[in-house]
Design a protein around this motif. Structure first.
Motif, short mmCIF file in Angstrom:
data_model
loop_
_atom_site.label_atom_id
_atom_site.label_comp_id
_atom_site.label_asym_id
_atom_site.label_seq_id
_atom_site.Cartn_x
_atom_site.Cartn_y
_atom_site.Cartn_z
N THR A 243 0.85 -1.19 0.00
CA THR A 243 0.00 0.00 0.00
C THR A 243 0.89 1.24 0.00
O THR A 243 1.86 1.32 0.75
N GLN A 244 0.58 2.20 -0.86
CA GLN A 244 1.37 3.44 -0.90
C GLN A 244 0.43 4.62 -0.82
O GLN A 244 -0.65 4.62 -1.43
N TYR A 245 0.84 5.63 -0.05
CA TYR A 245 0.04 6.82 0.17
C TYR A 245 0.70 8.04 -0.47
O TYR A 245 1.93 8.12 -0.54
N PHE A 246 -0.14 9.01 -0.88
CA PHE A 246 0.34 10.26 -1.47
C PHE A 246 -0.44 11.42 -0.85
O PHE A 246 -1.67 11.38 -0.80
N LEU A 247 0.29 12.42 -0.37
CA LEU A 247 -0.32 13.58 0.27
C LEU A 247 -0.36 14.75 -0.71
O LEU A 247 0.66 15.09 -1.32
N TYR A 248 -1.51 15.34 -0.82
CA TYR A 248 -1.70 16.57 -1.60
C TYR A 248 -2.29 17.61 -0.66
O TYR A 248 -3.08 17.29 0.22
N TRP A 249 -1.87 18.87 -0.86
CA TRP A 249 -2.42 19.89 0.02
C TRP A 249 -2.49 21.22 -0.71
O TRP A 249 -1.83 21.46 -1.71
N ARG A 250 -3.36 22.08 -0.17
CA ARG A 250 -3.52 23.44 -0.65
C ARG A 250 -3.52 24.33 0.58
O ARG A 250 -4.43 24.27 1.41
N PRO A 251 -2.46 25.14 0.77
CA PRO A 251 -2.35 25.97 1.98
C PRO A 251 -3.48 26.98 2.15
O PRO A 251 -3.83 27.34 3.26
N SER A 252 -4.06 27.46 1.05
CA SER A 252 -5.19 28.39 1.12
C SER A 252 -5.99 28.26 -0.17
O SER A 252 -5.51 27.68 -1.15
N LYS A 253 -7.18 28.81 -0.17
CA LYS A 253 -8.04 28.70 -1.35
C LYS A 253 -7.45 29.39 -2.58
O LYS A 253 -7.81 29.08 -3.70
N LYS A 254 -6.53 30.32 -2.35
CA LYS A 254 -5.93 31.06 -3.45
C LYS A 254 -4.77 30.31 -4.12
O LYS A 254 -4.27 30.74 -5.14
N GLU A 255 -4.35 29.22 -3.52
CA GLU A 255 -3.19 28.49 -4.04
C GLU A 255 -3.61 27.17 -4.69
O GLU A 255 -4.70 26.67 -4.45
N ASN A 256 -2.71 26.63 -5.50
CA ASN A 256 -2.97 25.37 -6.18
C ASN A 256 -2.67 24.18 -5.27
O ASN A 256 -1.86 24.28 -4.36
N ILE A 257 -3.32 23.06 -5.57
CA ILE A 257 -3.04 21.82 -4.85
C ILE A 257 -1.70 21.27 -5.35
O ILE A 257 -1.45 21.22 -6.55
N THR A 258 -0.83 20.90 -4.39
CA THR A 258 0.47 20.33 -4.76
C THR A 258 0.72 19.06 -3.96
O THR A 258 0.20 18.89 -2.86
N GLU A 259 1.54 18.18 -4.54
CA GLU A 259 1.89 16.94 -3.86
C GLU A 259 3.10 17.18 -2.97
O GLU A 259 3.96 18.02 -3.26
N CYS A 260 3.18 16.42 -1.91
CA CYS A 260 4.33 16.45 -1.01
C CYS A 260 5.60 16.21 -1.82
O CYS A 260 5.64 15.34 -2.69
N GLN A 261 6.65 16.94 -1.50
CA GLN A 261 7.93 16.78 -2.18
C GLN A 261 8.97 16.05 -1.33
O GLN A 261 10.03 15.69 -1.81
N ASN A 262 8.67 15.84 -0.05
CA ASN A 262 9.66 15.25 0.86
C ASN A 262 8.96 14.30 1.84
O ASN A 262 8.66 14.67 2.97
N TYR A 263 8.72 13.08 1.39
CA TYR A 263 7.98 12.11 2.20
C TYR A 263 8.82 11.50 3.31
O TYR A 263 10.03 11.32 3.18
N ILE A 264 8.14 11.17 4.42
CA ILE A 264 8.68 10.37 5.50
C ILE A 264 8.21 8.95 5.24
O ILE A 264 7.03 8.73 4.93
N LYS A 265 9.11 7.96 5.34
CA LYS A 265 8.75 6.59 4.98
C LYS A 265 8.94 5.63 6.15
O LYS A 265 9.78 5.85 7.02
N ASP A 266 8.16 4.54 6.15
CA ASP A 266 8.32 3.50 7.16
C ASP A 266 9.27 2.42 6.65
O ASP A 266 9.86 2.56 5.57
N ASN A 267 9.42 1.34 7.39
CA ASN A 267 10.36 0.26 7.02
C ASN A 267 10.00 -0.44 5.72
O ASN A 267 10.84 -1.10 5.11
N TYR A 268 8.74 -0.33 5.28
CA TYR A 268 8.31 -0.96 4.03
C TYR A 268 8.39 0.01 2.85
O TYR A 268 8.01 -0.32 1.75
N GLY A 269 8.84 1.25 3.12
CA GLY A 269 8.91 2.26 2.06
C GLY A 269 7.59 2.97 1.83
O GLY A 269 7.47 3.77 0.90
#
Length: 154
Positions: A35-61
């Motif tokens: 299973t792999q997860y991806f985080l997307y966020w938008r800091p405010s309504k005026k900004e675009n949605i972007t994906e995380c650029q620096n993930y923290i990973k567990d032992n399975y990656g």
């Protein structure tokens, strides 16, 4: 139906050193090693949605968090989406819109007070201790802070 329990749990973000933010989560109860997860966020309504650029990973990656830099916190709502896949199929998503300065999901770890000075006079057996409030991402009022002084005799 076999994807029940794959959505992330315990999503929390912590702000530190004024402009850094780490968001972390636990993998879903039924998540497997692939299973792999991806985080997307938008800091405010005026900004675009972007994906995380620096993930923290567990032992399975698997992605279990994200490190953000240069985060500006104001009185605004941020949108978070964590989706993902398992064995090539989409898993349950997690979505949350939060008010960054007041929602329980965001915690700020403050720096210590600044410019601490201590002036003691032997004649009066008194000391004066002064300091500046810590740097913070959003608290502007000095009255928001409460301090505790512990004096140890050495």
């Amino acid at each position: 139906a076999d994807m029940n329990g794959t959505a992330i749990e315990n999503f929390v973000c912590v702000i530190f050193n004024v402009s850094f933010m780490n968001c972390t989560w636990h993998v879903g109860r039924t998540a497997t090693e692939d299973t792999q997860y991806f985080l997307y966020w938008r800091p405010s309504k005026k900004e675009n949605i972007t994906e995380c650029q620096n993930y923290i990973k567990d032992n399975y990656g698997r992605h279990t968090g994200c490190r953000f830099q240069n985060v500006t916190i104001e009185n605004k709502a941020a949108y978070f989406l964590v989706n993902g896949s398992r064995s090539g199929q989409n898993i349950q998503s997690y979505e949350k819109t939060i008010l960054l300065i007041s929602d329980y999901i965001i915690v700020e770890k403050l720096t210590p007070p600044l410019n601490v000075t201590v002036n003691c006079t032997e004649a009066s057996h008194r000391c004066s201790i002064q300091w500046q409030p810590p740097h913070t991402s959003h608290v502007k009022k000095r009255s928001c802070f409460k301090y505790e002084i512990v004096i140890e005799k050495k």
